[in-house]
Design an enzyme around this catalytic site. Structure first.
Site, PDB file in Angstrom:
ATOM      1  N   ASP A 143       9.253  48.267  76.290  1.00 55.71           N
ATOM      2  CA  ASP A 143      10.570  48.887  76.363  1.00 55.71           C
ATOM      3  C   ASP A 143      11.530  47.951  77.088  1.00 55.71           C
ATOM      4  O   ASP A 143      11.300  47.582  78.229  1.00 55.71           O
ATOM      5  CB  ASP A 143      10.450  50.223  77.110  1.00 55.71           C
ATOM      6  CG  ASP A 143      11.694  51.071  77.015  1.00 55.71           C
ATOM      7  OD1 ASP A 143      12.455  50.915  76.043  1.00 55.71           O
ATOM      8  OD2 ASP A 143      11.898  51.917  77.911  1.00 55.71           O
ATOM      9  N   GLU A 147      18.668  45.488  70.363  1.00 56.46           N
ATOM     10  CA  GLU A 147      19.685  46.361  70.955  1.00 56.46           C
ATOM     11  C   GLU A 147      21.069  45.742  70.875  1.00 56.46           C
ATOM     12  O   GLU A 147      21.260  44.580  71.190  1.00 56.46           O
ATOM     13  CB  GLU A 147      19.351  46.687  72.415  1.00 56.46           C
ATOM     14  CG  GLU A 147      20.391  47.600  73.024  1.00 56.46           C
ATOM     15  CD  GLU A 147      19.888  48.445  74.166  1.00 56.46           C
ATOM     16  OE1 GLU A 147      20.671  48.705  75.084  1.00 56.46           O
ATOM     17  OE2 GLU A 147      18.712  48.848  74.141  1.00 56.46           O
TER      18      GLU A 147
END
Length: 165
Positions: A83, A135
């Site tokens: 993550d 992202e």
């Protein structure tokens, strides 16, 4: 079952019309509780390790905790995910140690630099059968000791998504 990629997992979820929980892990008790709950519910899950968890528990411990959960519950379907990986080296380390999915967070960089970093991770990951999440944009808040002030936050710009992908 063993570790699977999120691609395989999401395909089944889309076909079956269900969601998959993703849970950050950093110690034995969390992994045990999640494995027991997922087993009781016959539910797949994504176990995520953040930079903070990797620093706290150390990567090899996290990997072995997940392996122990799969040994104890061989019926589980689990993806092991990094993550918010901060750099190529962290993503590479996770890929090399058996993670089935990594997230490269290059959102702090200029758009072109984010694309270049994400592409480098994708090329390495795909050569090893690992799925990559990237992202765009930055939400305000704190994640793994990195603070993004509200005035520094930026949402994903839809016009950049296609080029990024």
């Amino acid at each position: 079952m063993s570790l699977v990629t999120t691609t395989e997992m999401f395909k089944k979820a889309y076909e079956g019309h269900y969601a998959i929980g993703a849970f950050n892990i950093n110690n034995m008790e969390i992994v045990q509780a999640l494995a027991d709950a997922a087993s009781n519910l016959s539910s797949p899950m994504i176990l995520q390790a953040s930079a903070g968890a990797r620093k706290y528990a150390k990567p090899s411990y996290l990997k072995h905790l997940v392996a122990a959960a799969l040994e104890d519950h061989p019926e589980l379907t689990v993806a092991l995910h990094l993550d918010h990986g901060a750099d190529f080296e962290t993503c590479k380390d996770c890929i090399d140690s058996g993670f089935t999915s990594v997230m490269i967070d290059g959102s702090k960089y200029a758009f072109e630099e984010n694309i270049a970093l994400t592409k480098k991770v994708v090329e390495y990951a795909h050569a090893h059968g690992v799925v990559v999440e990237g992202e765009l944009g930055q939400l305000a808040g704190i994640e793994d000791e990195v603070k993004v002030a509200a005035h520094e936050a930026s949402y994903t710009r839809p016009e950049e998504v296609e080029e990024f992908v």
